[in-house]
Enzyme design. Sequence first.
Site: not given
Length: 93
Positions: A17, A35
């Site tokens: 990320r 996520n």
Amino acid sequence: MVRHYLVSGRVQGVGFRWFVHREAAELGLDGWVRNLQTGEVECVAAGSEAKLEELEAALRKGSRGSRVDRLQIHDLVEAEGEKLGPFQIEGAW
């Protein structure tokens, strides 16, 4: 343009990320990355087609320590981009 990305593989617990955030911010894209409980990473990004293609190349390559097995891409309607601000990581805090 606005696109939705779903990245499968070893993409959680490896800084993926943060990698996506850095790449997208450098490209000046709006959107977010997060996520999913399924082990995938989801991303929505808005910007020019050229900049989105650069992001897609980065997503396919992945971060150090990650492994991208599959990248699904869907175009969204332009109105979806109006809700997006500067690129951010959702659920990181």
